[in-house]
Design an enzyme around this catalytic site. Structure first.
Site, PDB file in Angstrom:
ATOM      1  N   TYR A   1      80.019  61.453 -45.835  1.00 46.73           N
ATOM      2  CA  TYR A   1      81.377  61.998 -46.034  1.00 46.73           C
ATOM      3  C   TYR A   1      82.385  60.851 -45.962  1.00 46.73           C
ATOM      4  CZ  TYR A   1      85.676  64.634 -45.518  1.00 46.73           C
ATOM      5  OH  TYR A   1      86.948  65.117 -45.714  1.00 46.73           O
TER       6      TYR A   1
ATOM      7  N   SER B   1      91.282  61.253 -46.871  1.00 47.37           N
ATOM      8  CA  SER B   1      91.086  61.754 -45.506  1.00 47.37           C
ATOM      9  C   SER B   1      91.207  60.581 -44.549  1.00 47.37           C
ATOM     10  CB  SER B   1      89.680  62.350 -45.371  1.00 47.37           C
ATOM     11  OG  SER B   1      89.385  62.628 -44.017  1.00 47.37           O
TER      12      SER B   1
HETATM   13  C1  8X3 Z   1      88.712  65.807 -42.736  1.00 47.96           C
HETATM   14  C2  8X3 Z   1      89.142  65.204 -41.478  1.00 47.96           C
HETATM   15  O1  8X3 Z   1      88.522  64.101 -39.283  1.00 47.96           O
HETATM   16  O2  8X3 Z   1      87.002  65.808 -40.079  1.00 47.96           O
HETATM   17  O3  8X3 Z   1      88.640  64.961 -43.802  1.00 47.96           O
HETATM   18  O4  8X3 Z   1      87.062  63.657 -41.130  1.00 47.96           O
HETATM   19  S1  8X3 Z   1      87.857  64.685 -40.469  1.00 47.96           S
END
Ligand code: 8X3
Length: 250
Positions: A152, A139
């Site tokens: 995350y 990501s």
């Molecule tokens: C997903 C994109 O920009 O929400 O991985 O992190 S973001």
């Protein structure tokens, strides 16, 4: 039916599903993995007239299930050509101090440990052939941290590190290792991140043009169809209206 076989995790929705559909159209046989048996069966029904489709129902964070399910392929498959490590999600969006430890565990368990388990389980289907391609879905969140991204971000930075490390360790085995790092893609991603809050999720994509799952699938298909001596190692795929992890022209 096709000559190549791809195993896709998180195959029943979003990027995984769009890639399965595109691979089927291009004659790549499929091993579809997901947690929802009904959705796996529906997708198999949809694609099995085009290619051979095998389904495996398990949670990538369940180490025992991952190895049992993937080892069970030994009766039907000797070789897997492509592994798409797609399963993964964000759970919650809060400051580090306010976030829920269960969400943190889930993101590490699925996005990091799940990718490790599945890759370890699939490699015996590639190593004897000195051939294969592993694509990890990272990501932009694994390239840049942003406010309230914390764990995350950490999980996707781990995917970035694992991709680079696996590429080094697997070089003598002739196995390609790549990653594709999308920016904002309009899937269930935000609905899951915001725990089913449809208004919050809709706002993420309102008034501008994010990527669609099909846009990402197109690039994955391009990556897996390069000649044997070419590895597209690292791709950052952004919607035109997104400049980095937090600047979006809405
Ligand atoms: C997903 C994109 O920009 O929400 O991985 O992190 S973001």
């Amino acid at each position: 039916m096709g000559n190549k076989t791809a195993l896709i995790t998180g195959a029943t929705s979003g990027i995984g599903k769009a890639t399965a559909q595109l691979f089927a159209q291009h004659n790549i046989n499929l091993i579809l993995c997901g947690r929802n048996a009904a959705k796996l069966s529906d997708l198999k029904q949809e694609l099995c007239t085009l290619v051979n489709v095998h389904t495996l129902c398990f949670d990538v964070s369940d180490e025992t299930a991952v190895f049992a399910q993937i080892n069970s392929l030994k009766t039907t498959h000797s070789r897997i050509d492509i592994l798409l490590n797609n399963a993964g999600n964000a759970h919650g969006r809060s400051t580090f101090q306010e976030g829920d430890i269960n969400d943190y565990n889930l993101m590490i368990d699925v996005n990091v440990k799940g990718l490790i388990y599945v890759s370890k389980a699939v490699l015996p289907f590639m190593l004897p052939y000195k051939c294969g391609h592993i694509i990890n879905i990272g990501s932009i969140a694994g390239q840049e941290v942003y406010e309230q991204g914390n764990v995350y971000n950490a999980s996707k930075f781990a995917v970035d590190a694992l991709t680079k490390a696996m590429r080094i360790d697997l070089i003598k085995e002739k196995i390609k290792v790549s990653q594709l790092n999308p920016g904002a893609v309009h899937t269930d991603f935000s609905l899951i991140r915001f725990k089913g809050d449809e208004d919050k999720a809709a706002k993420v994509y309102e008034g501008w043009n994010p990527l669609q799952a099909k846009d990402v699938a197109d690039v994955i298909h391009f990556m897996v169809t390069r000649p044997a001596h070419v590895n597209i190692a690292d791709v950052l795929l952004l919607p035109t209206a997104q400049a980095n992890a937090y600047i979006i022209d809405k």
